[in-house]
Design an enzyme around this catalytic site. Sequence first.
Site, PDB file in Angstrom:
ATOM      1  N   GLY A  43       0.808  -1.209   0.000  1.00 13.76           N
ATOM      2  CA  GLY A  43       0.000   0.000   0.000  1.00 13.76           C
ATOM      3  C   GLY A  43       0.842   1.260   0.000  1.00 13.76           C
ATOM      4  O   GLY A  43       1.987   1.255   0.453  1.00 13.76           O
ATOM      5  N   ASN A  51       4.660  -1.510   9.333  1.00 13.34           N
ATOM      6  CA  ASN A  51       3.963  -2.791   9.212  1.00 13.34           C
ATOM      7  C   ASN A  51       4.152  -3.680  10.439  1.00 13.34           C
ATOM      8  O   ASN A  51       3.264  -4.462  10.782  1.00 13.34           O
ATOM      9  CB  ASN A  51       4.482  -3.533   7.980  1.00 13.34           C
ATOM     10  CG  ASN A  51       3.393  -4.007   7.029  1.00 13.34           C
ATOM     11  OD1 ASN A  51       3.574  -4.947   6.282  1.00 13.34           O
ATOM     12  ND2 ASN A  51       2.247  -3.356   7.053  1.00 13.34           N
ATOM     13  N   SER A 180     -12.211   1.082  15.282  1.00 16.45           N
ATOM     14  CA  SER A 180     -11.690   1.914  16.370  1.00 16.45           C
ATOM     15  C   SER A 180     -10.171   2.033  16.313  1.00 16.45           C
ATOM     16  O   SER A 180      -9.586   2.926  16.938  1.00 16.45           O
ATOM     17  CB  SER A 180     -12.111   1.345  17.730  1.00 16.45           C
ATOM     18  OG  SER A 180     -11.439   0.123  18.012  1.00 16.45           O
ATOM     19  N   ARG A 190       0.631   7.584   8.192  1.00 16.67           N
ATOM     20  CA  ARG A 190       0.624   7.001   6.848  1.00 16.67           C
ATOM     21  C   ARG A 190       0.574   8.097   5.786  1.00 16.67           C
ATOM     22  O   ARG A 190       1.237   7.996   4.745  1.00 16.67           O
ATOM     23  CB  ARG A 190      -0.565   6.050   6.716  1.00 16.67           C
ATOM     24  CG  ARG A 190      -0.517   5.115   5.529  1.00 16.67           C
ATOM     25  CD  ARG A 190       0.635   4.125   5.628  1.00 16.67           C
ATOM     26  NE  ARG A 190       0.634   3.197   4.508  1.00 16.67           N
ATOM     27  CZ  ARG A 190       0.265   1.916   4.598  1.00 16.67           C
ATOM     28  NH1 ARG A 190      -0.092   1.411   5.766  1.00 16.67           N
ATOM     29  NH2 ARG A 190       0.300   1.144   3.537  1.00 16.67           N
ATOM     30  N   HIS A 265      -6.957  -7.302   6.703  1.00 16.10           N
ATOM     31  CA  HIS A 265      -5.789  -7.669   5.891  1.00 16.10           C
ATOM     32  C   HIS A 265      -4.463  -7.530   6.641  1.00 16.10           C
ATOM     33  O   HIS A 265      -3.414  -7.770   6.064  1.00 16.10           O
ATOM     34  CB  HIS A 265      -5.771  -6.790   4.634  1.00 16.10           C
ATOM     35  CG  HIS A 265      -4.795  -7.216   3.588  1.00 16.10           C
ATOM     36  ND1 HIS A 265      -4.714  -8.510   3.109  1.00 16.10           N
ATOM     37  CD2 HIS A 265      -3.836  -6.516   2.911  1.00 16.10           C
ATOM     38  CE1 HIS A 265      -3.767  -8.586   2.191  1.00 16.10           C
ATOM     39  NE2 HIS A 265      -3.219  -7.400   2.055  1.00 16.10           N
ATOM     40  N   TRP A 266      -4.526  -7.169   7.900  1.00 16.98           N
ATOM     41  CA  TRP A 266      -3.308  -6.842   8.659  1.00 16.98           C
ATOM     42  C   TRP A 266      -3.283  -7.651   9.949  1.00 16.98           C
ATOM     43  O   TRP A 266      -3.272  -7.105  11.043  1.00 16.98           O
ATOM     44  CB  TRP A 266      -3.308  -5.350   8.966  1.00 16.98           C
ATOM     45  CG  TRP A 266      -2.022  -4.654   8.707  1.00 16.98           C
ATOM     46  CD1 TRP A 266      -0.899  -5.141   8.105  1.00 16.98           C
ATOM     47  CD2 TRP A 266      -1.723  -3.295   9.062  1.00 16.98           C
ATOM     48  NE1 TRP A 266       0.073  -4.181   8.052  1.00 16.98           N
ATOM     49  CE2 TRP A 266      -0.409  -3.038   8.625  1.00 16.98           C
ATOM     50  CE3 TRP A 266      -2.445  -2.280   9.696  1.00 16.98           C
ATOM     51  CZ2 TRP A 266       0.209  -1.800   8.808  1.00 16.98           C
ATOM     52  CZ3 TRP A 266      -1.829  -1.055   9.874  1.00 16.98           C
ATOM     53  CH2 TRP A 266      -0.517  -0.817   9.435  1.00 16.98           C
TER      54      TRP A 266
END
Length: 286
Positions: A43, A51, A180, A190, A265-266
């Site tokens: 991303g 990450n 949250s 980011r 996804h994380w």
Amino acid sequence: MTALTESSTSKFVKINEKGFSDFNIHYNEAGNGETVIMLHGGGPGAGGWSNYYRNVGPFVDAGYRVILKDSPGFNKSDAVVMDEQRGLVNARAVKGLMDALDIDRAHLVGNSMGGATALNFALEYPDRIGKLILMGPGGLGPSMFAPMPMEGIKLLFKLYAEPSYETLKQMLQVFLYDQSLITEELLQGRWEAIQRQPEHLKNFLISAQKAPLSTWDVTARLGEIKAKTFITWGRDDRFVPLDHGLKLLWNIDDARLHVFSKCGHWAQWEHADEFNRLVIDFLRHA
């Protein structure tokens, strides 16, 4: 728990490997013991520390040397345009890093694009990998159940093409199950990373035209992987479909799969404590 910061662990190394000549790779390093290299996703604004900062301390405390690598064209590593599929080129960069640091073998932990990198490394350099840990890896072709590309990937490319704070927020809302967790601190960090390196965004899109996502598919070669493999997935992943985890489980000889409920996804970030415990146990005992 070991107290670590991005700045105290930050390092650079020049790599020389196919496609890379005196190429600067940034990485964060801490700990002693067997080497674990953690590979981030694709991303906009991604990097090794952002990450994996919830994972590095527990792995160091468990007795591992941990390297969080910024992939070529991400964060503080040099800019690059890739003519071949990104997972393969990134795998060469991992080998280059290991050669430069005199690392013979390493365990690889890869999320999303980093998972595609780890898969390609396991295929191209089987004698250099210890164990393989994958979290929602890319590079596995079509899905049996979900239209491709999925919602999150569409937002990812929109953010690359037209970067805005609002699009970033939309992407993270799809990225994470627990809304949250999307704090102003997370968003701002980011967003600042995205704005720091506009060349990386442009180069990613050029590279995607030269080698689109369809070229990443290594499904036909999964049976070649001999490394012990631990696969994790978020049940609610809206970037890479859950049935891709079954592809890996069916085709890799020595593989196991853990699915986190209430997880996007994380997995290593949303369920950090459980992820750390499971993976450290796998590294120690599998």
